[in-house]
Design a protein around this motif. Sequence first.
Motif, PDB file in Angstrom:
ATOM      1  N   CYS A   1       0.594  -0.759   0.237  1.00 15.26           N
ATOM      2  CA  CYS A   1      -0.150  -0.288   0.304  1.00 15.26           C
ATOM      3  C   CYS A   1       0.887   1.261  -0.149  1.00 15.26           C
ATOM      4  O   CYS A   1       1.330   1.357   1.236  1.00 15.26           O
ATOM      5  CB  CYS A   1      -1.043  -0.214   1.327  1.00 15.26           C
ATOM      6  N   SER A   2       0.399   2.166  -0.797  1.00 13.40           N
ATOM      7  CA  SER A   2       1.065   3.583  -0.888  1.00 13.40           C
ATOM      8  C   SER A   2       0.666   4.246  -0.485  1.00 13.40           C
ATOM      9  O   SER A   2      -0.432   4.177  -0.359  1.00 13.40           O
ATOM     10  CB  SER A   2       1.011   4.168  -2.203  1.00 13.40           C
ATOM     11  N   LEU A   3       1.767   5.514   0.891  1.00 11.02           N
ATOM     12  CA  LEU A   3       0.765   5.699   2.224  1.00 11.02           C
ATOM     13  C   LEU A   3       0.467   7.342   1.737  1.00 11.02           C
ATOM     14  O   LEU A   3       0.638   8.160   2.093  1.00 11.02           O
ATOM     15  CB  LEU A   3       2.029   6.165   3.261  1.00 11.02           C
ATOM     16  N   ARG A   4       0.718   7.248   0.115  1.00 10.55           N
ATOM     17  CA  ARG A   4       0.944   9.084  -0.095  1.00 10.55           C
ATOM     18  C   ARG A   4      -0.982   8.800  -0.794  1.00 10.55           C
ATOM     19  O   ARG A   4      -0.825  10.324  -1.348  1.00 10.55           O
ATOM     20  CB  ARG A   4       2.134   8.871  -1.613  1.00 10.55           C
ATOM     21  N   ASP A   5      -1.378   8.218  -1.608  1.00  6.42           N
ATOM     22  CA  ASP A   5      -2.565   8.269  -1.925  1.00  6.42           C
ATOM     23  C   ASP A   5      -3.570   7.600  -1.396  1.00  6.42           C
ATOM     24  O   ASP A   5      -3.760   6.769  -0.685  1.00  6.42           O
ATOM     25  CB  ASP A   5      -1.877   6.504  -3.803  1.00  6.42           C
ATOM     26  N   ARG A   6      -4.115   8.702  -1.200  1.00  2.00           N
ATOM     27  CA  ARG A   6      -5.210   8.916  -0.095  1.00  2.00           C
ATOM     28  C   ARG A   6      -6.381   7.780  -1.247  1.00  2.00           C
ATOM     29  O   ARG A   6      -7.097   7.511   0.255  1.00  2.00           O
ATOM     30  CB  ARG A   6      -5.650  10.601  -0.014  1.00  2.00           C
ATOM     31  N   ARG A   7      -6.814   8.148  -1.409  1.00  2.00           N
ATOM     32  CA  ARG A   7      -7.263   6.677  -2.044  1.00  2.00           C
ATOM     33  C   ARG A   7      -7.687   5.179  -1.704  1.00  2.00           C
ATOM     34  O   ARG A   7      -8.904   4.471  -1.056  1.00  2.00           O
ATOM     35  CB  ARG A   7      -8.209   6.706  -4.080  1.00  2.00           C
ATOM     36  N   GLU A   8      -6.208   4.960  -2.615  1.00  2.00           N
ATOM     37  CA  GLU A   8      -5.126   3.588  -1.801  1.00  2.00           C
ATOM     38  C   GLU A   8      -5.650   3.978  -0.128  1.00  2.00           C
ATOM     39  O   GLU A   8      -5.496   2.745   0.532  1.00  2.00           O
ATOM     40  CB  GLU A   8      -4.341   3.279  -2.509  1.00  2.00           C
ATOM     41  N   ILE A   9      -5.269   4.615  -0.222  1.00  2.00           N
ATOM     42  CA  ILE A   9      -5.149   4.531   2.073  1.00  2.00           C
ATOM     43  C   ILE A   9      -6.479   4.187   2.475  1.00  2.00           C
ATOM     44  O   ILE A   9      -6.707   3.802   3.350  1.00  2.00           O
ATOM     45  CB  ILE A   9      -5.045   5.924   2.683  1.00  2.00           C
ATOM     46  N   LEU A  10      -7.913   5.141   1.508  1.00  2.00           N
ATOM     47  CA  LEU A  10      -9.389   4.707   1.954  1.00  2.00           C
ATOM     48  C   LEU A  10      -9.984   3.238   2.298  1.00  2.00           C
ATOM     49  O   LEU A  10     -10.408   2.534   2.543  1.00  2.00           O
ATOM     50  CB  LEU A  10      -9.908   5.188   1.774  1.00  2.00           C
TER      51      LEU A  10
ATOM     52  N   GLY B   1      -2.107  -8.218  14.168  1.00  2.00           N
ATOM     53  CA  GLY B   1      -1.310  -7.703  15.262  1.00  2.00           C
ATOM     54  C   GLY B   1       0.323  -7.732  15.089  1.00  2.00           C
ATOM     55  O   GLY B   1       0.651  -7.054  15.418  1.00  2.00           O
ATOM     56  N   ASP B   2       0.059  -7.035  13.029  1.00  2.00           N
ATOM     57  CA  ASP B   2       1.556  -6.299  12.761  1.00  2.00           C
ATOM     58  C   ASP B   2       1.337  -5.729  11.729  1.00  2.00           C
ATOM     59  O   ASP B   2       1.890  -5.790  10.447  1.00  2.00           O
ATOM     60  CB  ASP B   2       2.334  -7.363  12.518  1.00  2.00           C
ATOM     61  N   LEU B   3      -0.043  -5.049  11.833  1.00  2.00           N
ATOM     62  CA  LEU B   3      -1.066  -4.727  10.669  1.00  2.00           C
ATOM     63  C   LEU B   3       0.079  -3.224   9.883  1.00  2.00           C
ATOM     64  O   LEU B   3      -0.348  -2.317  10.365  1.00  2.00           O
ATOM     65  CB  LEU B   3      -2.530  -4.248  10.295  1.00  2.00           C
ATOM     66  N   ASP B   4       0.585  -3.068   8.880  1.00  2.00           N
ATOM     67  CA  ASP B   4       1.061  -1.468   8.123  1.00  2.00           C
ATOM     68  C   ASP B   4       0.941  -1.999   7.098  1.00  2.00           C
ATOM     69  O   ASP B   4       0.839  -2.849   6.148  1.00  2.00           O
ATOM     70  CB  ASP B   4       2.563  -1.779   8.659  1.00  2.00           C
ATOM     71  N   GLN B   5       1.337  -1.142   6.138  1.00  2.00           N
ATOM     72  CA  GLN B   5       1.167  -0.678   4.870  1.00  2.00           C
ATOM     73  C   GLN B   5       2.225  -2.171   4.090  1.00  2.00           C
ATOM     74  O   GLN B   5       1.457  -1.953   2.941  1.00  2.00           O
ATOM     75  CB  GLN B   5       1.270   0.837   4.479  1.00  2.00           C
TER      76      GLN B   5
ATOM     77  N   GLN C   1      -9.667  -5.732  18.671  1.00  2.00           N
ATOM     78  CA  GLN C   1      -8.966  -5.329  16.270  1.00  2.00           C
ATOM     79  C   GLN C   1      -8.468  -3.913  16.346  1.00  2.00           C
ATOM     80  O   GLN C   1      -7.444  -3.730  15.201  1.00  2.00           O
ATOM     81  CB  GLN C   1      -9.858  -5.931  15.526  1.00  2.00           C
ATOM     82  N   VAL C   2      -9.144  -3.183  17.437  1.00  2.00           N
ATOM     83  CA  VAL C   2      -8.735  -1.867  16.776  1.00  2.00           C
ATOM     84  C   VAL C   2      -7.431  -1.328  17.150  1.00  2.00           C
ATOM     85  O   VAL C   2      -6.540  -0.199  16.420  1.00  2.00           O
ATOM     86  CB  VAL C   2      -9.572  -0.557  17.872  1.00  2.00           C
ATOM     87  N   SER C   3      -6.452  -1.839  17.806  1.00  2.00           N
ATOM     88  CA  SER C   3      -4.890  -2.112  17.753  1.00  2.00           C
ATOM     89  C   SER C   3      -4.591  -1.763  16.068  1.00  2.00           C
ATOM     90  O   SER C   3      -3.524  -1.343  15.881  1.00  2.00           O
ATOM     91  CB  SER C   3      -4.206  -3.272  18.531  1.00  2.00           C
ATOM     92  N   ASP C   4      -5.040  -3.070  15.168  1.00  2.00           N
ATOM     93  CA  ASP C   4      -4.678  -2.743  13.853  1.00  2.00           C
ATOM     94  C   ASP C   4      -4.928  -1.373  13.089  1.00  2.00           C
ATOM     95  O   ASP C   4      -3.731  -2.130  12.300  1.00  2.00           O
ATOM     96  CB  ASP C   4      -5.107  -4.441  13.418  1.00  2.00           C
ATOM     97  N   LEU C   5      -6.196  -1.523  13.627  1.00  2.00           N
ATOM     98  CA  LEU C   5      -6.173  -0.112  12.678  1.00  2.00           C
ATOM     99  C   LEU C   5      -5.420   0.975  12.928  1.00  2.00           C
ATOM    100  O   LEU C   5      -5.098   1.504  12.052  1.00  2.00           O
ATOM    101  CB  LEU C   5      -7.378   0.325  12.948  1.00  2.00           C
ATOM    102  N   TYR C   6      -5.212   0.878  14.450  1.00  2.00           N
ATOM    103  CA  TYR C   6      -4.520   2.230  14.942  1.00  2.00           C
ATOM    104  C   TYR C   6      -3.058   1.955  14.048  1.00  2.00           C
ATOM    105  O   TYR C   6      -2.661   2.824  14.127  1.00  2.00           O
ATOM    106  CB  TYR C   6      -4.363   1.935  16.436  1.00  2.00           C
ATOM    107  N   ARG C   7      -2.738   1.104  14.208  1.00  2.00           N
ATOM    108  CA  ARG C   7      -0.810   0.648  13.550  1.00  2.00           C
ATOM    109  C   ARG C   7      -1.524   0.665  12.240  1.00  2.00           C
ATOM    110  O   ARG C   7      -0.373   2.047  11.933  1.00  2.00           O
ATOM    111  CB  ARG C   7      -0.015  -1.005  13.663  1.00  2.00           C
ATOM    112  N   PHE C   8      -1.382   0.774  11.229  1.00  2.00           N
ATOM    113  CA  PHE C   8      -2.165   1.136  10.238  1.00  2.00           C
ATOM    114  C   PHE C   8      -2.300   3.251  10.330  1.00  2.00           C
ATOM    115  O   PHE C   8      -2.144   3.483   9.727  1.00  2.00           O
ATOM    116  CB  PHE C   8      -3.033   0.645   9.261  1.00  2.00           C
TER     117      PHE C   8
ATOM    118  N   HIS D   1       1.162  12.180   6.580  1.00  2.00           N
ATOM    119  CA  HIS D   1       0.562  13.497   6.256  1.00  2.00           C
ATOM    120  C   HIS D   1       0.456  14.797   7.266  1.00  2.00           C
ATOM    121  O   HIS D   1      -0.660  15.170   7.479  1.00  2.00           O
ATOM    122  CB  HIS D   1      -0.718  12.538   6.133  1.00  2.00           C
ATOM    123  N   GLY D   2       1.586  14.053   7.926  1.00  2.00           N
ATOM    124  CA  GLY D   2       1.311  15.657   9.105  1.00  2.00           C
ATOM    125  C   GLY D   2      -0.139  15.697  10.186  1.00  2.00           C
ATOM    126  O   GLY D   2      -0.643  16.690  10.380  1.00  2.00           O
ATOM    127  N   TRP D   3      -0.493  14.763  10.118  1.00  2.00           N
ATOM    128  CA  TRP D   3      -1.403  14.306  11.250  1.00  2.00           C
ATOM    129  C   TRP D   3      -2.405  15.610  10.888  1.00  2.00           C
ATOM    130  O   TRP D   3      -3.302  15.231  11.359  1.00  2.00           O
ATOM    131  CB  TRP D   3      -1.690  14.875  12.378  1.00  2.00           C
TER     132      TRP D   3
END
Length: 325
Positions: free
Chosen positions: A97-106, A204-208, A231-238, A246-248
Amino acid sequence: MNDSYLEVLRQYEGEVTGVRRGRGAWICEYPDGLKLLKEYRGTVKRLEFEDAVLGALEQQGICRTDRYVRNLEDGLVTAGPDGVKYVLKRWFSERECSLRDRREILFCTRQIAALHRGLQEIPWQEEWSLGSTVVPALSEEMARHSREMKRVRGFIRGKRRKTEFELRVMQSFDEYYGQALEAEKGLEPLDQNQAENRLFLCHGDLDQHHILPGNQEAVFIEFSQMHLGHQVSDLYRFMRKVMEKHGWDEYLGCAMLDAYDAMLPMSRNDRRCLYFLFLYPEKYWKQLNYYYNANKAWIPEKNVEKLKTLESQKEARRRFLSRIK
């Protein structure tokens, strides 16, 4: 890895049409797709646990995963002639996953919700306890990190001559440590009251790096840290990876939460848990932990820059926390 991998591949069904090195392993081309052969040092119980869960996800048809391939003897682990153990699993050509592409992030956020929904439908089996990763309660892990932060502050305070990094830590410590204690205190009742805050299987180790977006569905890989938890810990990590990149940006953060909630509605406790996870200054703790365990006589400039970035993003992070509280 030496040529013993060739002997290992002969213990699997199918003809290999090509092999190349990649990701510290061997990427093997088969007529039906790519597979990855790598050394394995874990237990068979762990593999059986992962295979059972990934098999259940496969039956649901929710997403694709890097499920293990069984050898000709129906085993998940194969020993080479040198005694080294290997596993073979499906592999994919999709990029991460590209962290630069907002559509891909969503898109990936919605896919995470779909994964979580599928995992919620898989009932926990007691025999999996022997193979599952044991993860401490979130508040316990925060308490350990907070103690480490306090230890680093004590060490720096005792130094007569301080570097720029150390001076910045002394200036910012009280604020971040206060956030750490507040987050820890806020999560304690959520950890203690499991009746109202049920636990489910988590990646357990969910990131891009572990989400490969496709056209219709994402591929999820590397379930080696899968466990029973929040499960929200997965969402939080990503989300934290995205927000830091994206500077929060509070609007992007809220859009991600809306995308997830539309696929899998979040409970009040889910949202409280997510807020306290974001409140905890994990990035700050990581910098202090790196400093304490590294050569303290020389701090790389990039670590000083990371502290500066934390300070420059402080107000944007505060706004985001206010939005999700």
